[in-house]
Write a protein that holds these residues in place. Structure first.
Motif: not given
Length: 275
Positions: A218-240
């Motif tokens: 939850r970001l504030n009273q009216d919104q949530f935040v959806r954070s997405e990552f890409w997790s592979l054996p040799n990588a961990f990267e932010f997507r959106s």
């Protein structure tokens, strides 16, 4: 008489030396006082050159150097540099000019263990060492609010542990995602700041079979935040990272909009019951 002349000469020499050394200054400002384990410890080095010389760092013909020394605050023991890379990009500063340069202390020192540290910028010009004031900062664990474990079908000996923690920053609380490999590897990935959190609802972390890692908070009273990552054996990267409206408050806003300008008070029922 001779002693007085000698003393005067010494004082004049000392004054001249202090005047010379004050012609170049170097300062370090960090982004924060506290950093969660694994988070980037970013700083900006400010170089001001009032000398008649040019300061040059990083070029093939440069003799000057710029670096940051880090000490453990408890016993003033200096940390050993773990990389051979430069602290800042190559630069030149002419007489009467200044420049600000970014540096990431994690790239040069192992700053994984919670403790208080001191960081001191140093510029060496023509064999003379110019030091800035030490800056104190803390590496903290954060307060745990959630965990998850990722398994890899083709890497039976690898498990990736995720941990959600929060900590105070910029007059509020921020949520962080830690990632650490367990098993045959003991790699720690960069801790990600997911932004401000309002601790009304407990944040969640989900791992999909395709390797996507989804964090919802939850970001504030009216919104949530959806954070997405890409997790592979040799990588961990932010997507959106996207803000998502809270269904209940969004529904209330919709009802109020329907009644707007009709001199009828909006019902307080949830939006799916407005009829």
């Amino acid at each position: 008489m001779r002693k007085s002349v000698a003393l005067l000469s010494f004082l004049l020499s000392a004054s001249s030396l202090l005047a010379v050394t004050s012609e170049i200054s170097v300062d370090l400002k960090l982004d924060a006082y506290d950093f969660v384990c694994g988070e980037r410890v970013r700083g900006v080095i400010d170089v001001a050159n009032s000398s008649p010389d040019k300061v040059s760092v990083g070029y093939s013909n440069s003799r000057d150097s710029l670096f940051v020394e880090v000490f453990r605050a408890s016993d003033r023991s200096q940390l050993t540099k773990v990389s051979k890379g430069a602290f800042v990009a190559q630069f030149r500063v002419d007489s009467g000019e200044g420049q600000k340069l970014e540096t990431i202390l994690n790239d040069h020192y192992a700053l994984q263990n919670p403790s208080r540290y001191l960081a001191k910028p140093v510029l060496v010009h023509n064999g003379v060492r110019y030091e800035g004031q030490p800056r104190a900062f803390d590496i903290v664990e954060g307060v745990r609010v959630g965990t998850a474990l990722q398994m890899f079908a083709n890497h039976k000996d690898l498990q990736r542990e995720f941990e959600l923690v929060y900590w105070s920053k910029n007059h509020g609380e921020h949520l962080y995602l830690k990632a650490r490999d367990a098993g045959s590897s003991d790699r720690r990935w960069q801790t990600r700041d997911l932004g401000p959190i309002l601790r009304i609802d407990k944040p969640s972390v989900s791992i999909l079979p395709s390797g996507e890692v989804i964090v919802l908070h939850r970001l504030n009273q009216d919104q949530f935040v959806r954070s997405e990552f890409w997790s592979l054996p040799n990588a961990f990267e932010f997507r959106s990272r996207v803000a998502v409206a809270d269904p209940e408050t969004a529904g209330t806003a919709r009802v109020r909009e329907l009644y707007k300008g009709k001199n009828v008070e909006a019902k307080e029922n949830p939006w799916w019951k407005f009829w």
